[in-house]
Write an enzyme that holds these catalytic residues in place. Structure first.
Site, PDB file in Angstrom:
ATOM      1  N   ASP A 414       0.822  -1.202   0.000  1.00 44.83           N
ATOM      2  CA  ASP A 414       0.000   0.000   0.000  1.00 44.83           C
ATOM      3  C   ASP A 414       0.862   1.260   0.000  1.00 44.83           C
ATOM      4  OD1 ASP A 414      -2.676   1.305   0.447  1.00 44.83           O
ATOM      5  OD2 ASP A 414      -1.679   1.975   2.269  1.00 44.83           O
ATOM      6  N   GLU A 467       1.093  -0.551  -5.174  1.00 42.97           N
ATOM      7  CA  GLU A 467       0.084   0.484  -5.416  1.00 42.97           C
ATOM      8  C   GLU A 467       0.862   1.794  -5.515  1.00 42.97           C
ATOM      9  OE1 GLU A 467      -3.084   3.467  -3.784  1.00 42.97           O
ATOM     10  OE2 GLU A 467      -1.776   2.407  -2.411  1.00 42.97           O
TER      11      GLU A 467
END
Length: 732
Positions: A414, A467
């Site tokens: 993330d 990401e």
């Protein structure tokens, strides 16, 4: 019974400074004073047990009483001089009863020198089996070894129900110069709740949860829990043996992203536990045709509204959904059913909760000290100082823990962009340049490269996915060539452009035609995943269906068209739960999906379309085999802005192409001619306007035959009827 002791003289005039330090809970080296020692007068045993009424020394071999320990002037300070040094136990009389236990201060150092060395080097890859709370046996005595890193602490104690949460009872041994503290507490068993009480330079800190806890209390409680070692009997050997091939770049990857706590609820309203989730999710995954499930962070986190992205336990599955063994069983069941499991993992930042990592030993330990480096203004979180060896190793060990201990098939990392740039979401004057004066976070870059190299070597076939929302070059390129080494990168540019385009009124789409063609200029610079994730259906962004323009019929037609565009576009697929059947509401972590909508034909039709798209995607190599290669894609029509029509070919290694045609207006296009590379019959594999998808049944279907009419640089062509707001997919 013979008393094998002699009285220990007491100095009533001047209390021993060791005793004073113990009473004040400031003793930094209790092992040098408590437990068995020998001085000029011979053997002596000391025990500090605040609240104890009396203590006997018991022969550990015979069980015989060696004598009663003398209570000094300081309550709780007991002393005895045995005639010799032999293994012993303490029989302690408390107000509520009697306890017989080995003396924690009779045991020597616990962690091996190699553990300490590798930890300090930032390369201990099995922290989850060495630090934290580990069930061990020492000298034939079972108990729990605790180890925690707190280099700037003056004193660290383990506290829990077992010692009345009294930080004077189990003060740990400092292993200099590593900053690691350790202690073996006999007779403790799995299930014990514990925390660390830390004396910093300015006083006692709030009780801290274990950074390497393997299990936790159920939130909102915040204690760590002594975990039973994971001795799960795995049944997924067949899956693991084929995983490296199954997860190669030339294989289909269709990911169903989900939040465990809000996918479905039990009839009584509670969240599903892991075993219940497996029973319901696995058949659904098979029905829908997804290859992998991606779970939003399931590591323990204090606040459910963070969706797991502000987590504090990098080694413990959340107790919200069951035990660590239950989670292992869930992963195993998925693997046996042929479904891969990907976890969202957060090495970028952590929450500021006082019981967590924040100023863990009274100083900025896991985080950068300066707020311009160590504090995320957007998220109110602290930033990991990955330039510190111990923190680098801590996060590396966490990643390997999930991949090896729980057989996880991939980690989606993330917020990578926030890790790469020191000025991420900061104004001028609010960030500190790197040592070269630049904006790149060199420590985080080194960590990400190291992480990907280690995973590639030690867990072959496992995926690490970024990401990453910027144009950072080489995210999915080999580290040897200067890349970051990720297996895939989320294609955020494609997501933003395509969603902006599809939200336009079809009348205006001709003026935004390049929004769908621009992505093909860079589509093969990385190994991409096309993500329609949870982030796109929250915070006022509206659900995927509700983003679509037009009346009810047009909204569903646009949704079917968009999903067909996504599945036919180069790049692997990721779709958030609820989008596959057209949920109207934005996603809420507090409520289950609106499954009742499947009573209605349009929602059933959308769900049927996703099933067929996944089936076609997996069955036809042209749709997945060369996702990251330019030769896998060929434009036929990319410039018909007036009609908002796009047509292209997808190619696999076998040379059998697939033709894809999209009509982004509600106007049917009759007799629309498209050049194709092969003469003869072409079969319509998909018409997104088919009645089985709740469409109007317009457009071509069945077998289509080429004409010897040159078009779009091809000697042959097809005359097709394009459905309104629809997609056709054909093969020779």
């Amino acid at each position: 019974m013979i008393d094998l002791t002699v009285p220990a003289p007491l100095n009533a005039e001047m209390p021993d400074p060791n005793v004073q330090a113990l009473v004040r809970a400031e003793h930094s080296d209790p092992f040098a004073f408590l437990g068995p020692h020998r001085d000029e007068q011979g053997p002596i045993v000391r025990a500090y047990l605040p609240g104890a009424l009396g203590v006997d020394l018991i022969d550990a071999n015979t069980g015989g009483r060696m004598g009663e320990m003398t209570l000094g002037e300081v309550p709780g300070m007991f002393t005895i001089r045995p005639l010799d040094q032999r293994p012993y136990r303490l029989r302690i009389r408390w107000g509520e009863g009697e306890q017989e236990i080995e003396d924690p201060y009779s045991f020597g150092p616990q962690l091996g020198d190699m553990d300490i060395y590798l930890f300090g080097e930032g390369n201990h890859r099995e922290l989850g089996k060495a630090f934290g709370a580990q069930l061990v046996e020492v000298d034939g005595v079972s108990g729990v070894r605790f180890a925690v890193w707190a280099p700037n602490a003056r004193r660290v104690s383990v506290v829990g129900h077992f010692n009345g949460w009294d930080g004077r009872r189990h003060v740990m041994r400092a292993r200099h110069p590593s900053g690691v503290w350790e202690i073996f507490i006999p007779r403790l068993a799995p299930g014990e709740v514990y925390k660390y009480e830390i004396l910093g330079s300015h006083g006692v800190l709030p009780l801290k949860a274990d950074p390497i806890a393997l299990a936790t209390e159920l939130p909102p409680a915040t204690g760590s829990v002594v975990a039973q070692p994971l001795e799960f009997v795995w049944n997924d050997q067949q899956w693991l043996e084929k995983r490296q091939h199954a997860q190669a770049h030339n294989q289909p990857l269709s990911i169903y992203e989900m939040h465990v706590g809000s996918w479905r609820h039990h009839e009584d309203g509670r969240v599903l536990q892991w075993s219940e989730l497996a029973d319901q999710l696995i058949p659904y995954m098979h029905e829908m045709g997804f290859t992998h499930v991606e779970l939003m962070p399931i590591m323990e986190h204090p606040f459910g509204g963070s969706w797991g992205y502000q987590l504090l336990s990098q080694f413990a599955p959340s107790s919200r959904y069951g035990s660590p063994a239950d989670f292992a069983a869930f992963v195993d069941a998925c693997h046996v059913a042929g479904i891969g499991v990907i976890l969202d993992w957060v090495p970028a930042h952590f929450p500021t909760d006082s019981h967590g990592l924040a100023r863990f030993d009274g100083t900025a330990l896991y985080e950068y000290a300066h707020p311009f480096e160590g504090f995320h203004q957007d998220w109110d979180t602290f930033i990991y100082n990955l330039g510190r060896n111990e923190v680098h190793g801590y996060m590396l060990a966490s990643a390997l823990h999930w991949l090896r201990q729980y057989h996880i098939d991939g980690l989606r990392v993330d917020a990578v962009a926030s890790m790469l740039y020191r000025d991420y979401s900061r104004k001028d004057g609010e960030w500190i340049p790197n040592r070269h004066g630049g904006r790149e976070n060199l420590e985080a870059i080194d960590f990400l490269r190291h992480l990907n190299d280690v995973v590639h070597t030690e867990v072959p076939g496992a995926l690490v996915i970024a990401e990453e929302s910027t144009a950072w070059p080489g995210v999915s390129h080999d580290t040897q060539g200067g890349g970051l080494g990720f297996a895939y990168k989320w294609n955020m540019g494609w997501m933003h452009d395509s969603l902006k385009y599809i939200a336009e009124d079809p009348l205006n789409r001709q003026h935004h035609h390049d929004k769908l063609t621009f992505g093909l200029l860079y589509a093969f610079t990385e190994q991409f995943i096309l993500p329609i994730s949870h982030d796109e259906v929250v915070h006022g962004k509206r659900s995927l269906l509700d983003k679509m323009p037009g009346d009810r019929w047009q909204k569903f037609a646009n949704l079917r068209l968009y999903l067909s565009f996504m599945w036919s576009h180069p790049g692997k697929k990721l779709l958030f739960m609820g989008c596959e059947f057209g949920q109207w509401r934005e996603w809420s972590h507090d409520h289950e999906l609106d499954w009742y909508l499947l009573r209605y034909g349009e929602h059933q039709g959308t769900q049927n379309l996703v099933k067929v798209l996944n089936q076609l995607y997996r069955q036809h190599p042209a749709l997945h085999q060369r996702d990251g290669k330019a030769e896998g894609f060929q434009w036929l029509i990319g410039d018909d802005a007036t009609n908002s029509v796009y047509a292209f070919l997808r190619h696999g290694d076998d040379g059998a192409p697939v033709l894809v045609v999209h009509n982004f207006t509600p106007v049917p296009r009759e007799g629309y001619r498209i050049g194709v590379p092969q003469a003869g019959e072409w079969q319509v594999l998909l018409n997104s306007d088919d009645e089985v998808f709740a469409g109007s049944n317009a457009g071509s279907r069945g077998a289509m035959h080429t004409d010897g009419i040159e078009s779009h640089g091809q000697a042959q062509s097809l005359s097709l009827n394009l459905p309104p707001l629809g997609t056709l997919i054909l093969k020779p």
